[in-house]
Structures are given as structure tokens and as C-alpha cells.
Design a protein around this motif. Structure first.
Motif, PDB file in Angstrom:
ATOM      1  N   VAL A  52      -6.054  -5.008  15.984  1.00 62.05           N
ATOM      2  CA  VAL A  52      -6.133  -5.148  14.523  1.00 62.05           C
ATOM      3  C   VAL A  52      -6.805  -3.924  13.914  1.00 62.05           C
ATOM      4  O   VAL A  52      -6.358  -3.394  12.892  1.00 62.05           O
ATOM      5  CB  VAL A  52      -6.898  -6.427  14.141  1.00 62.05           C
ATOM      6  N   GLN A  53      -7.890  -3.454  14.565  1.00 67.28           N
ATOM      7  CA  GLN A  53      -8.590  -2.280  14.054  1.00 67.28           C
ATOM      8  C   GLN A  53      -7.683  -1.047  14.034  1.00 67.28           C
ATOM      9  O   GLN A  53      -7.726  -0.242  13.092  1.00 67.28           O
ATOM     10  CB  GLN A  53      -9.828  -1.996  14.894  1.00 67.28           C
ATOM     11  N   LYS A  54      -6.848  -0.911  15.050  1.00 64.24           N
ATOM     12  CA  LYS A  54      -5.921   0.220  15.086  1.00 64.24           C
ATOM     13  C   LYS A  54      -4.901   0.127  13.949  1.00 64.24           C
ATOM     14  O   LYS A  54      -4.562   1.131  13.316  1.00 64.24           O
ATOM     15  CB  LYS A  54      -5.207   0.246  16.438  1.00 64.24           C
ATOM     16  N   GLN A  55      -4.444  -1.088  13.642  1.00 64.61           N
ATOM     17  CA  GLN A  55      -3.494  -1.273  12.541  1.00 64.61           C
ATOM     18  C   GLN A  55      -4.157  -0.991  11.186  1.00 64.61           C
ATOM     19  O   GLN A  55      -3.548  -0.391  10.293  1.00 64.61           O
ATOM     20  CB  GLN A  55      -2.922  -2.689  12.568  1.00 64.61           C
ATOM     21  N   VAL A  56      -5.412  -1.432  11.054  1.00 66.76           N
ATOM     22  CA  VAL A  56      -6.152  -1.156   9.818  1.00 66.76           C
ATOM     23  C   VAL A  56      -6.344   0.351   9.658  1.00 66.76           C
ATOM     24  O   VAL A  56      -6.163   0.908   8.569  1.00 66.76           O
ATOM     25  CB  VAL A  56      -7.525  -1.871   9.823  1.00 66.76           C
ATOM     26  N   ALA A  57      -6.684   1.004  10.780  1.00 65.86           N
ATOM     27  CA  ALA A  57      -6.891   2.459  10.731  1.00 65.86           C
ATOM     28  C   ALA A  57      -5.620   3.195  10.329  1.00 65.86           C
ATOM     29  O   ALA A  57      -5.672   4.201   9.608  1.00 65.86           O
ATOM     30  CB  ALA A  57      -7.382   2.959  12.091  1.00 65.86           C
ATOM     31  N   SER A  58      -4.471   2.702  10.750  1.00 63.38           N
ATOM     32  CA  SER A  58      -3.209   3.361  10.403  1.00 63.38           C
ATOM     33  C   SER A  58      -2.918   3.252   8.909  1.00 63.38           C
ATOM     34  O   SER A  58      -2.172   4.070   8.357  1.00 63.38           O
ATOM     35  CB  SER A  58      -2.068   2.742  11.202  1.00 63.38           C
ATOM     36  N   LEU A  59      -3.492   2.234   8.247  1.00 65.64           N
ATOM     37  CA  LEU A  59      -3.303   2.066   6.802  1.00 65.64           C
ATOM     38  C   LEU A  59      -4.312   2.871   5.990  1.00 65.64           C
ATOM     39  O   LEU A  59      -4.138   3.069   4.786  1.00 65.64           O
ATOM     40  CB  LEU A  59      -3.413   0.584   6.420  1.00 65.64           C
ATOM     41  N   GLY A  60      -5.384   3.338   6.658  1.00 64.04           N
ATOM     42  CA  GLY A  60      -6.446   4.053   5.955  1.00 64.04           C
ATOM     43  C   GLY A  60      -5.980   5.228   5.124  1.00 64.04           C
ATOM     44  O   GLY A  60      -6.279   5.311   3.926  1.00 64.04           O
ATOM     45  N   PRO A  61      -5.227   6.195   5.706  1.00 63.79           N
ATOM     46  CA  PRO A  61      -4.779   7.343   4.909  1.00 63.79           C
ATOM     47  C   PRO A  61      -3.909   6.948   3.724  1.00 63.79           C
ATOM     48  O   PRO A  61      -3.970   7.583   2.665  1.00 63.79           O
ATOM     49  CB  PRO A  61      -3.972   8.164   5.928  1.00 63.79           C
ATOM     50  N   GLN A  62      -3.086   5.910   3.887  1.00 64.06           N
ATOM     51  CA  GLN A  62      -2.224   5.468   2.785  1.00 64.06           C
ATOM     52  C   GLN A  62      -3.056   4.909   1.632  1.00 64.06           C
ATOM     53  O   GLN A  62      -2.782   5.176   0.458  1.00 64.06           O
ATOM     54  CB  GLN A  62      -1.239   4.407   3.270  1.00 64.06           C
ATOM     55  N   VAL A  63      -4.084   4.128   1.979  1.00 65.63           N
ATOM     56  CA  VAL A  63      -4.954   3.544   0.948  1.00 65.63           C
ATOM     57  C   VAL A  63      -5.747   4.637   0.247  1.00 65.63           C
ATOM     58  O   VAL A  63      -5.888   4.647  -0.979  1.00 65.63           O
ATOM     59  CB  VAL A  63      -5.908   2.500   1.568  1.00 65.63           C
ATOM     60  N   CYS A  64      -6.265   5.584   1.036  1.00 64.68           N
ATOM     61  CA  CYS A  64      -7.143   6.607   0.488  1.00 64.68           C
ATOM     62  C   CYS A  64      -6.423   7.629  -0.388  1.00 64.68           C
ATOM     63  O   CYS A  64      -7.066   8.383  -1.109  1.00 64.68           O
ATOM     64  CB  CYS A  64      -7.887   7.323   1.608  1.00 64.68           C
ATOM     65  N   THR A  65      -5.089   7.660  -0.315  1.00 69.54           N
ATOM     66  CA  THR A  65      -4.334   8.590  -1.167  1.00 69.54           C
ATOM     67  C   THR A  65      -3.423   7.861  -2.141  1.00 69.54           C
ATOM     68  O   THR A  65      -2.684   8.510  -2.887  1.00 69.54           O
ATOM     69  CB  THR A  65      -3.487   9.554  -0.310  1.00 69.54           C
ATOM     70  N   PHE A  66      -3.465   6.530  -2.160  1.00 75.01           N
ATOM     71  CA  PHE A  66      -2.634   5.782  -3.100  1.00 75.01           C
ATOM     72  C   PHE A  66      -3.158   6.004  -4.519  1.00 75.01           C
ATOM     73  O   PHE A  66      -4.333   5.799  -4.798  1.00 75.01           O
ATOM     74  CB  PHE A  66      -2.649   4.284  -2.771  1.00 75.01           C
ATOM     75  N   SER A  67      -2.268   6.411  -5.420  1.00 78.74           N
ATOM     76  CA  SER A  67      -2.706   6.779  -6.771  1.00 78.74           C
ATOM     77  C   SER A  67      -2.062   5.930  -7.857  1.00 78.74           C
ATOM     78  O   SER A  67      -2.145   6.277  -9.033  1.00 78.74           O
ATOM     79  CB  SER A  67      -2.379   8.258  -7.034  1.00 78.74           C
ATOM     80  N   GLY A  68      -1.432   4.826  -7.467  1.00 78.19           N
ATOM     81  CA  GLY A  68      -0.712   4.010  -8.440  1.00 78.19           C
ATOM     82  C   GLY A  68      -1.546   2.894  -9.032  1.00 78.19           C
ATOM     83  O   GLY A  68      -2.785   2.900  -8.991  1.00 78.19           O
ATOM     84  N   LEU A  69      -0.837   1.893  -9.553  1.00 78.72           N
ATOM     85  CA  LEU A  69      -1.457   0.740 -10.206  1.00 78.72           C
ATOM     86  C   LEU A  69      -1.156  -0.527  -9.415  1.00 78.72           C
ATOM     87  O   LEU A  69      -0.385  -0.510  -8.456  1.00 78.72           O
ATOM     88  CB  LEU A  69      -0.939   0.616 -11.641  1.00 78.72           C
ATOM     89  N   GLN A  70      -1.755  -1.637  -9.855  1.00 81.15           N
ATOM     90  CA  GLN A  70      -1.626  -2.873  -9.095  1.00 81.15           C
ATOM     91  C   GLN A  70      -0.208  -3.443  -9.081  1.00 81.15           C
ATOM     92  O   GLN A  70       0.139  -4.188  -8.170  1.00 81.15           O
ATOM     93  CB  GLN A  70      -2.596  -3.928  -9.657  1.00 81.15           C
ATOM     94  N   HIS A  71       0.595  -3.113 -10.082  1.00 74.62           N
ATOM     95  CA  HIS A  71       1.951  -3.658 -10.106  1.00 74.62           C
ATOM     96  C   HIS A  71       2.941  -2.801  -9.319  1.00 74.62           C
ATOM     97  O   HIS A  71       4.118  -3.139  -9.215  1.00 74.62           O
ATOM     98  CB  HIS A  71       2.450  -3.813 -11.548  1.00 74.62           C
ATOM     99  N   ASP A  72       2.472  -1.675  -8.748  1.00 65.82           N
ATOM    100  CA  ASP A  72       3.361  -0.802  -7.972  1.00 65.82           C
ATOM    101  C   ASP A  72       3.738  -1.442  -6.639  1.00 65.82           C
ATOM    102  O   ASP A  72       2.953  -2.184  -6.044  1.00 65.82           O
ATOM    103  CB  ASP A  72       2.694   0.554  -7.713  1.00 65.82           C
ATOM    104  N   ARG A  73       4.920  -1.104  -6.169  1.00 66.03           N
ATOM    105  CA  ARG A  73       5.429  -1.687  -4.922  1.00 66.03           C
ATOM    106  C   ARG A  73       4.531  -1.344  -3.739  1.00 66.03           C
ATOM    107  O   ARG A  73       4.233  -2.206  -2.895  1.00 66.03           O
ATOM    108  CB  ARG A  73       6.847  -1.177  -4.662  1.00 66.03           C
TER     109      ARG A  73
END
Length: 485
Positions: A52-73
Motif C-alpha cells: 500500500v505504501q508503494k502505491q501511495v508513493a507512486s501517487l505522490g508526484p501526481q498529487v504534488c504537481t496537480f494544479s486543478g480544481l476539485q471538479h477536475d477529472r
């Protein structure tokens, strides 16, 4: 937790701040603890938590560079995946063992930290401000450019529209991001699109001054070039609609193909032997090229070098100039405080202005704003020196008009206040800021009370003094608006 993820961008798995190696146990631990965890690492529950930690880590860069809003896909996808991982963690049976309980807690904290960071950035006041300014720009462009041509009318492209777009660009550059990568990225993407629209619009206002199109009787190729010109006009509006998100059907790739086909059509025309028609075709081709260069914005903002400007060479150059300006400003104020007006490095300040003018902004709106602010800093010192010199050289005669004398008295007060503003290094909540702002406002009121009594010289002097006072207030605001790259 979010700070840890920012420090460990690009998916380095973490366990309580200790780096995990390919899903294995933390390194460099006490032998007894390492032996215990080595045993626990083989436990099915521990293996599941590592996964689970490895899967969370793989999402880290995406979260840290996401620049949209809550209604974005992408927001909904990231939120859904992180929530699923949290549920997976919650379902792990620790069997009451402290090691498993600690590991489960850490895994939950990692996922929760990313979820919080994702939500904080999407709902951040600055992100909301960026979206509001973008919507304002969309409405302006839709009303003046896109909507009229959609119904077969003529777009309202003029200097007023250009000025309105410039104001929106300036307001966007002043949105604070607190150093957050997602907010910097969102601001940069909004700015690049708005600046592209501004460039297209300004290009169109220049084209309107040309004596085009030519008469179809001049050459058989002219009528075909004229037809392309009509297509280019339509493509221009489509491009503006695309850049501002006002077109749901077209895509950048589709419009690029259309413009490229126009170029091919123009290249196939035989215009030999007629310089005027060759020049006409060349101008149309250049306009098409000008539109094509704005169609590569799909991935704009993905390159962090464009909005993470701390190590940008142009920014470094501007900062070096600002440091030099600061040194000169301190010297000027120090000499003025001692009543010594001999230190007047105006030639050096002018050379710094020339240097700033030569800084390459690479059409980056944030670098342009940084340069503009540096220019204002230099100009503020130059105007201070000019007024001080004028006050020293002033020799009022007995016949001087009373209102003219009153204006000069206010200018003397403004010169003293400007020295304080130049040396101010606080914030807007400081008492000294409020006093400065109040005193400058009082001087504006004093100027408003001056009656020129029909004297044209006094009238002009009062107008210039009002502008000077307003410039000092604007400079004080700029020094304290906590702007960032």
C-alpha cells in the motif's frame, strides 16, 4: 505529512520518515530491532502495508504537481485512489501487535497527508483567485472576440481590449502561491494562455493598419490569397477560443492541421515576377506562423523550469541588479540623512535600467513582472534624486504665485516621505506603514486644496505633484505586497 511528500517528490517510499528500500524494512536500525522487523516483514499484514505504501508513493508526484480544481477529472481520480488505499489500510488485521499497528498508522498517515495536500491546493484562496481571474478573462474574450464572430459579426479588437487583457495579466502575476508547486503551476498555465491571447490580439490590431487585401484584378493569385486571409481570420478566433477554453469541439491538433494546409496552399501559388504579391503572400504566411506558435501550449506548465524560477538565469540576473540597487539606495539615504547631496549615482542607475531592459524574459510573464518591479525600484530612486536636486536649486522669487509656492511646499514634504518609503522594509500590518500611508494621503489632500486661481503653471505643477504622490503610494504598495516568483 504533505511537507514530507514535497521533500520526497517522485515517489520515494517512506516509513515514518525512514526510507524504504524496494518495499523492505527501514535501514540502519538496531540489530535486535532489525531482526524483529525482518521477521515481521514476512508477515502477510506487513507485506500488504508495504505494498500500500508503494502505491501511495507512486501517487505522490501526481498529487504534488496537480494544479486543478476539485471538479477536475484528475482530482476525482486521485481522491478515489487514495481513499481506496486508506480503506485497504483500515482492513489490515494487526492482530494486536504493536509493530503492525505502528506500520498501519504510518501507512494511513501517508495517504491522509496526500489527500489533505490535494484538497488544500484545490481549495486554496489563491487557486480560487486564479480561477476567478481566468473566468473574467474568458468572459472578456468571449464577449469581445469569440461571440461576435460565432454569429457572423466582427470581433471588437482594439486598444481598450489590449489594455484590459494587460490588466488581467498583471493581476494574475500578483497572485501569491506561498511557494506551492501546484499553485505556481496553475498561475503559470493561466498566464501563458492569457499572454498568448494578448499576443494574438495585439498582432491583429497591427494587421488592421496594413493595406490588405489587395485587389483581385492585380493578379490571379491575389483572389486565392484573399480567400486564405478570410480563413486565417476565422482561425484566429478559433485559436483564441481554444486558448481560453471556450471551444468544446476544436482541438489544437485540428487547428494546426488547418493552418498548415493554408501554408501549403500559399506555397503552391505562382507569384513570380510580382514583388507586391510576393510580399502580400509573405505577410499572410507570417501571420499563420504567428498563430501556429501558440498551438504548442497543451503541455505548457508541465516543465517545472517554467514556473519554478528560483534557479532561472534571468531571475538571478534581475536579483543581482536589485542587490546593486539596494546598495546604492542605502548609500543615497545615508548621505541624505547627513545633509550630503553630493552622492548622486544617476549614471550608474541609468546603466542598471539599460541592463534590465536587456534581460531575456523568454516571454515568461512572471519574469517580465520581476523585471518590471526592478525597473520601478530604480525609477523610484531616480525620481527621488531629481526632486531633491530641484528642491535645492529652487530659487523662488517675490512674484511667485501663492498656489505655486504651496505646491512646492507639498513637494518638499513628499520628498521627506519618499526617503522614508525608500528605506521602509516592513509589512502592511506595521504601524510605520500605516503612518506613512496616512501622511502620503494627507499630502494628496493638501494638493487637492490648492487653488491655482487660474494660473496655468500652478495648475500643471499641482497635477504633476499629485501624480508624484500617487507613484510613491503605488511604490509603497509594491514593496509590501509580498509578491513572489
Amino acid at each position: 505529512m504533505a511537507v514530507r511528500w514535497l521533500c520526497s517528490l517522485f515517489g520515494k517510499p517512506f516509513d515514518g520518515g525512514k526510507r524504504m528500500d524496494h518495499g523492505g524494512p527501514p535501514q540502519h536500525q538496531h540489530p535486535m530491532e532489525q531482526q524483529q522487523q525482518s521477521y515481521n516483514a514476512q508477515h502477510p499484514a506487513m507485506m500488504r502495508l508495504y505494498e500500500v505504501q508503494k502505491q501511495v508513493a507512486s501517487l505522490g508526484p501526481q498529487v504534488c504537481t496537480f494544479s486543478g480544481l476539485q471538479h477536475d477529472r484528475d482530482y476525482k481520480r486521485l481522491e478515489r485512489e487514495l481513499t481506496r488505499l486508506l480503506l485497504d489500510v483500515d482492513q489490515v488485521d494487526t492482530e494486536g501487535k504493536p509493530e503492525l499497528q505502528g506500520a498501519r498508522k504510518r501507512a494511513a498517515q501517508e495517504a491522509e497527508g496526500l489527500l489533505r495536500y490535494l484538497e488544500e491546493n484545490a481549495k486554496h484562496p489563491s487557486r480560487v483567485a486564479i480561477e476567478e481571474l481566468s473566468n473574467e478573462a474568458r468572459q472578456l474574450v468571449d464577449d469581445r472576440v469569440v461571440a461576435p464572430q460565432r454569429v457572423g459579426g466582427v470581433a471588437e479588437i482594439n486598444d481598450e481590449l489590449v489594455d484590459a487583457l494587460q490588466q488581467l495579466v498583471l493581476r494574475l502575476t500578483q497572485v501569491k502561491t506561498e511557494g506551492r508547486v501546484p499553485l505556481r503551476k496553475a498561475r503559470y498555465r493561466a498566464l501563458t494562455r492569457l499572454c498568448a491571447v494578448q499576443d494574438v490580439v495585439e498582432g491583429r490590431t497591427q494587421q488592421q493598419t496594413l493595406s490588405l487585401p489587395l485587389s483581385g484584378e492585380t493578379h490571379e493569385a491575389v483572389s486565392r490569397i484573399n480567400q486564405v486571409m478570410v480563413k486565417v481570420s476565422v482561425a484566429r478566433s478559433q485559436l483564441v477560443a481554444l486558448l481560453m477554453g471556450l471551444s468544446g469541439r476544436d482541438s489544437c491538433a485540428h487547428l494546426s492541421r488547418i493552418l498548415t494546409e493554408m501554408q501549403v496552399e500559399l506555397d503552391a501559388l505562382d507569384v513570380s515576377g510580382n514583388a507586391a504579391i510576393r510580399n502580400y503572400r509573405k505577410q499572410v504566411v507570417e501571420e499563420i506562423n504567428g498563430l501556429l506558435k501558440h498551438l504548442d501550449l497543451e503541455g505548457e506548465g508541465d516543465d517545472t523550469r517554467r514556473y519554478e524560477l528560483g534557479h532561472n538565469n534571468s531571475i538571478r540576473e534581475i536579483e543581482n541588479i536589485r542587490a546593486h540597487v539596494s546598495h546604492l539606495r542605502e548609500g543615497i539615504l545615508r548621505h541624505c540623512a547627513m545633509g550630503d547631496l553630493s552622492f548622486r549615482p544617476k549614471a550608474e542607475l541609468q546603466s542598471l535600467l539599460t541592463h534590465l531592459d536587456q534581460v531575456d524574459t523568454a516571454k515568461n510573464p512572471c519574469i517580465r513582472e520581476a523585471r518590471r518591479r526592478a525597473v520601478v525600484e530604480v525609477q523610484a530612486i531616480v525620481t527621488f534624486l531629481d526632486l531633491r536636486e530641484a528642491l535645492v536649486c529652487r530659487q523662488p522669487g517675490h512674484t511667485e504665485h501663492p498656489s505655486h509656492r504651496a505646491v512646492w511646499q507639498v513637494l518638499g514634504n513628499l520628498s521627506d516621505l519618499q526617503a522614508q518609503v525608500l528605506g521602509f522594509d516592513g509589512k502592511r500590518i506595521d504601524k510605520s506603514y500605516m503612518i506613512l500611508e496616512e501622511n502620503l494621503t494627507k499630502q494628496l489632500l493638501s494638493l487637492d486644496a490648492v487653488d491655482p486661481q487660474g494660473d496655468e503653471t500652478a495648475k500643471v505643477a499641482r497635477k504633476q505633484a499629485v501624480k508624484f504622490a500617487q507613484n510613491i503610494l503605488n511604490y509603497l504598495d509594491m514593496k509590501t505586497d509580498e509578491w513572489e516568483y
